[in-house]
Design a protein around this motif. Sequence first.
Motif, PDB file in Angstrom:
ATOM      1  N   GLU A   1     -15.102  -0.728  -0.230  1.00 54.70           N
ATOM      2  CA  GLU A   1     -13.970  -0.760  -1.153  1.00 54.70           C
ATOM      3  C   GLU A   1     -14.018   0.396  -2.151  1.00 54.70           C
ATOM      4  OE1 GLU A   1     -11.319  -2.726  -1.320  1.00 54.70           O
ATOM      5  OE2 GLU A   1     -11.889  -3.869   0.479  1.00 54.70           O
ATOM      6  N   LEU A   2     -15.223   0.765  -2.621  1.00 58.74           N
ATOM      7  CA  LEU A   2     -15.338   1.831  -3.628  1.00 58.74           C
ATOM      8  C   LEU A   2     -14.976   3.206  -3.055  1.00 58.74           C
ATOM      9  CD1 LEU A   2     -18.608   0.801  -5.526  1.00 58.74           C
ATOM     10  CD2 LEU A   2     -16.275   0.800  -6.409  1.00 58.74           C
ATOM     11  N   ARG A   3     -15.421   3.494  -1.847  1.00 57.82           N
ATOM     12  CA  ARG A   3     -15.103   4.768  -1.201  1.00 57.82           C
ATOM     13  C   ARG A   3     -15.429   5.982  -2.093  1.00 57.82           C
ATOM     14  NH1 ARG A   3      -9.253   3.456   1.655  1.00 57.82           N
ATOM     15  NH2 ARG A   3     -10.016   1.720   2.971  1.00 57.82           N
ATOM     16  N   GLY A   4     -16.630   5.994  -2.606  1.00 55.08           N
ATOM     17  CA  GLY A   4     -17.072   7.115  -3.434  1.00 55.08           C
ATOM     18  C   GLY A   4     -16.929   6.892  -4.913  1.00 55.08           C
ATOM     19  N   GLU A   5     -16.139   5.901  -5.325  1.00 61.33           N
ATOM     20  CA  GLU A   5     -16.034   5.575  -6.742  1.00 61.33           C
ATOM     21  C   GLU A   5     -17.331   4.907  -7.195  1.00 61.33           C
ATOM     22  OE1 GLU A   5     -13.641   6.507  -8.585  1.00 61.33           O
ATOM     23  OE2 GLU A   5     -12.145   7.139  -7.096  1.00 61.33           O
ATOM     24  N   LYS A   6     -17.540   4.857  -8.532  1.00 59.23           N
ATOM     25  CA  LYS A   6     -18.848   4.412  -9.014  1.00 59.23           C
ATOM     26  C   LYS A   6     -18.811   3.213  -9.966  1.00 59.23           C
ATOM     27  CE  LYS A   6     -21.042   8.965  -8.598  1.00 59.23           C
ATOM     28  NZ  LYS A   6     -21.839  10.008  -9.289  1.00 59.23           N
ATOM     29  N   VAL A   7     -17.690   2.893 -10.555  1.00 59.18           N
ATOM     30  CA  VAL A   7     -17.652   1.834 -11.584  1.00 59.18           C
ATOM     31  C   VAL A   7     -17.120   0.549 -10.945  1.00 59.18           C
ATOM     32  CG1 VAL A   7     -16.798   1.140 -13.839  1.00 59.18           C
ATOM     33  CG2 VAL A   7     -17.250   3.569 -13.344  1.00 59.18           C
ATOM     34  N   LEU A   8     -17.925  -0.513 -11.020  1.00 59.03           N
ATOM     35  CA  LEU A   8     -17.575  -1.820 -10.447  1.00 59.03           C
ATOM     36  C   LEU A   8     -17.590  -2.866 -11.556  1.00 59.03           C
ATOM     37  CD1 LEU A   8     -17.064  -3.653  -7.943  1.00 59.03           C
ATOM     38  CD2 LEU A   8     -19.547  -3.976  -7.852  1.00 59.03           C
ATOM     39  N   GLY A   9     -16.444  -3.545 -11.722  1.00 63.32           N
ATOM     40  CA  GLY A   9     -16.362  -4.619 -12.714  1.00 63.32           C
ATOM     41  C   GLY A   9     -16.508  -5.984 -12.054  1.00 63.32           C
ATOM     42  N   ILE A  10     -17.321  -6.841 -12.655  1.00 64.65           N
ATOM     43  CA  ILE A  10     -17.520  -8.208 -12.135  1.00 64.65           C
ATOM     44  C   ILE A  10     -17.002  -9.191 -13.183  1.00 64.65           C
ATOM     45  CG2 ILE A  10     -19.200  -9.916 -11.361  1.00 64.65           C
ATOM     46  CD1 ILE A  10     -21.017  -7.652 -10.519  1.00 64.65           C
ATOM     47  N   THR A  11     -16.048 -10.019 -12.781  1.00 62.41           N
ATOM     48  CA  THR A  11     -15.462 -10.999 -13.704  1.00 62.41           C
ATOM     49  C   THR A  11     -15.374 -12.355 -13.011  1.00 62.41           C
ATOM     50  OG1 THR A  11     -13.591 -11.428 -15.181  1.00 62.41           O
ATOM     51  CG2 THR A  11     -13.072 -10.520 -13.015  1.00 62.41           C
TER      52      THR A  11
END
Length: 716
Positions: A539-549
């Motif tokens: 899902e990130l595909r190279g992105e780095k910031v993941l939010g968990i809620t």
Amino acid sequence: MELGNFFKLLWKHKNLLIIIPLVTIIVSYFLVKNLADKYISSAQIATGIVDESRHLLDADPTGAAKEQSINHEFSNLIEIMKLKTLVNQVSYQLILHDLTDSVPFKPQSKLFASMNPAARKHAVELFTDKFNKRQPLSYYNKDENGLNELLRSMKYDERSLRKDLYINRDEDSDFITVSYESGNPQLSAFVVNVLCKEFIDYYTHTVRQNETDAVNYLAKLLDEKRRALNTKTQQLQDYKIKNGIINLDEQSKSIFDQIMIFNDRKQQAEKDVASYDGAIQKINNKFDPGERKYIEATISKYNQDVINSQDQLHLLTDRYVRSGFNPKLKPAIDSLSGKLTAQINQTSDKYITSPLTAKDDLVKQKLTLEVTRDLAKYSIKAITGSLNQLNAKFNRLVPFDANVKTYNYDIDIASKEYLDVLNKYNQTNLQSTFSIKLRQAEAATPDAAEPSKKMLLIILGGMVSFAFCVIVLFGIFFFDDTIKEPRDLVNRTHLPLLGHLNTVMGSLDLKKLWDVEHRDKMKLFKELIRSIRFEIDQELRGEKVLGITSLANHEGKTVLAISLAYSYSMINKKVLLIDGNFINPTISNTVQPKVYVEDYFKNNPDNYEPFSNTTNVMGNHGGDVTLLEVSDENFIRSRFNELKTKYDIIIIETPPLSSLNKSKEWLLFANKTIAIYEANKGIAKWQKDDINFLRNLNGKFAGWVLNKTDPKKDRF
């Protein structure tokens, strides 16, 4: 599939489905083992409703009795047997038996045993009086209400007797079966026999009374109709005597026939006159005036005899017409007619005609035609007079006929009414003689005890308890809207799913989890974390910031965040774990980080310290504060850009969405967002807005992670 889930629920509670029926069976055994035996006595009553051998005299010749009518009769009889009046009679007989007999049907109740001899004597007198009069006991009379209490204490009251009393028709037969069940065979037989006897007596008395009243009423009505018929007949006879009427129909017919005959004779006479006038006119035309003068002068001395004969013939013809053409006068008329013809011929024998002409026959014919014409004309006058007399007589009969017909019509109606009442009277009188068909064909006798139902009751108790448990579990299953499996979460929210985590009891040591092999649950948890990590990378595909809620507190965000951070570190990724939950800073309290969010993201150049690459956890001091209250959005974004250059993956644990903007402010800076949801919980109405928020993140929402699922349902 839903049915399979229900069977899984039953299997999960199999101990409950075994223990509860077993306990019920044990309790039922102790409850029914001391039950008394039951005795049933039955009697049969022959009604005679469908028994043809008892309808020989009053049978319906048309066979109009229908099955529905027969069923109504039987239903009526059964309801009469259930009348409170008849059941009270049985109650009185039972209590009188126990009061007077040395061997009562039942053990004495406390109230019964407390009665002294005077009270018993008074009770016997009062019960006997009520029984003879078929009267109920009054609840408003203190003395009688006390006797009611006595009946209830002995279970002899009407309600108690009805519970074990059975009355029904034996299929399509002529019999009604009466049965009673009790713990005493003598009591059962006594109740049935007394009820049958009282029912037959009551029904017989009632029917006899109704039939007697009906017969007396019809006899009185029959006498009135007979007198009315005699009165109408006498009035007709008096009217006929007064007006001289013997047989009006014959009289009117006779007069009418005579009128028809006279009309025919009159028409014939008028026809003859017309024909004779024509013939005479033709003869006259053959004579010239001189000859006619001569002839009339010559025969004048002979006309006197002809005229005399004509007068006699006229008188005789008048008598013949007035007598109604009596055949006795016909010979005299014929004789006189012959004499007149001879006289006319005599006049023709004289030489009265002119010697110049030979017209003797014409003169003779003329004289004959004139005489015949005169006779016809005179007969017309006589016939017309007779017709007038006959018409007058006929007209006099018209009002007589109308009055006689009126009298006859009244007599016909009175006669019909009389015959109808007479037939009804005879039928009712005959039916009243043979109407009472009820008889007790078979008396009730004490019988052996019924087969014991104790084992059946025990088994039935176990089956009922088992069925009750199944029904309760089905109700729980049917009304349970909690989310238990991943597909349930997808179906309810219409959002994608990244994976799920099984339930792990006790504390979670991630270092040991990746170092050594643990039990199956821990191994499964590790594999599920790896699967979620892979899906997040996709899902990130190279992105780095993941939010968990999450939607609410304590869903498992901290465990998921720490587990993901540790999992990424195991594949040699530089991981930064940010504790963004100011409300409940679990990570900060557990790890005791060196760098805090409030310090790093605060826009204060004086206190700026470079962020070390060795730091992998950023905590917070907690409190009622939000991210944008720490610094503005642009500065925070610049800080995240700085962190992206130093770390491969940045994981942010945010507050739950129920905290409104506190969670959403962190999600502004996340490239992708995942939400964790605890299994076995339902989605509340107020959480639907939060789900819509996740749905409207424009592709930034990666998917759900279902936490605390049943490990037995997971497959690889």
